[in-house]
Design an enzyme around this catalytic site. Structure first.
Site: not given
Length: 313
Positions: A24, A171, A223
């Site tokens: 991430e 997100n 995301d």
């Protein structure tokens, strides 16, 4: 890679053969010509120097989900128990010689009052003015608890009260090139929504929340995201192996396949900011050889420099 009519996302082999569990928060540091990202459950911050292919890892004492930098290169990290400042020592020789990741001792800056047990920060980044934003989640996604909230951490070191609440899996934070529009998503399967807000660049207050895109109408879950120089919003479509680009009007105008099923977040980088780097998640079952790795694509558009935190950590 060259920008072509149908660009392909290719695995970045220099990033290493060991996949991330949850890759991430990619952040491009132009001064170093390096890409940073995190592996959340492994508690790692990773750096890849693009020109040399040298990889360095730093180990934190708790899960780290998102990072930003101040102008001195100090890291602002959203972790399990709060927001932290940390200095990453230069230790490439130790990492390169098999010494493993270098342990880092963070300094706690602030923490919200978590509404539930087993929560942590998730997606986060700075707005165009250098305020750091990040949201919290209940880590058990299966529970689908809307206990998360979005917070603002300003240059004075003040953590706001919840600015947006009732989030399940926060997100998709990003800002338009002029900073006047803020984007936010909830990637939980029960939500799959991207919102846009009018953003007051002077006060850091988002208003007029509206649905920007409903991914029930498309493939995957929204995301992590990035905005390009044209003001278009790129979102990783988790579970669909896609990057989706929406115009500022919310129209889907492009999509690019990613070899990993669960692309997690994207960031523009490279010398000319014309490469889109994509981190990914490795599923617990039925993972492919590409899941959990880093990818790069030349989409034919350029990005914007990642803002630094306006305060001094």
């Amino acid at each position: 890679m060259s920008a072509v009519a149908n660009p392909r996302a290719e695995r970045v082999e220099a990033a290493g053969q060991a996949p991330a569990s949850v890759g991430e928060s990619p952040v491009w540091r132009a001064a170093e010509q390096a890409l940073y990202w995190v592996d959340i459950p492994a508690r790692l911050i990773v750096r890849l120097r693009i020109n040399s292919g040298r990889r360095t890892e730093w180990l934190l004492p708790e899960k780290v989900a998102c990072i930003a930098f101040d102008r001195r290169g100090t890291v602002l990290a959203g972790c399990e128990t709060g927001l932290f400042a940390l200095t990453l020592p230069e230790a490439e020789s130790a990492a390169a010689s098999g010494g493993g990741p270098v342990k880092v001792v963070p300094r706690k800056l602030a923490a919200p009052t978590f509404a539930f047990d087993d929560m942590r920060f998730n997606d986060g980044r700075c707005d165009r003015q250098g305020r750091f934003w990040s949201g919290t989640i209940v880590q058990d996604m299966a529970a689908a608890v809307p206990g998360g909230a979005l917070y603002r951490f300003d240059e004075r070191g003040v953590l706001s009260a919840p600015v947006v609440d009732a989030l399940i899996t926060q997100n998709g934070l990003a800002w338009s090139p002029d900073g006047s529009t803020m984007y936010l998503s909830d990637s939980h399967p029960l939500r799959r929504l991207i919102w846009a807000f009018d953003y007051d660049i002077e006060t850091g207050e988002p208003r007029n929340r509206r649905v920007f895109a409903d991914l029930h109408d498309y493939a995957g879950r929204p995301d992590g995201a990035a905005v390009d120089a044209d003001g278009c919003y790129w979102i990783c479509a988790n579970d669909a192996g896609l990057l989706l680009r929406f115009t500022p009007e919310g129209k889907l105008d492009r999509q690019i396949a990613v070899p990993a099923t669960k692309p997690a977040m994207c960031a523009f980088g490279g010398r000319d900011l014309d490469t889109l780097f994509v981190t990914s998640i490795r599923p617990a079952a039925n993972a492919s050889e590409h899941d959990g790795h880093l990818f790069a694509v030349r989409p034919g558009v350029t990005g914007l420099p990642e803002p630094e935190f306006a305060g001094i950590l």
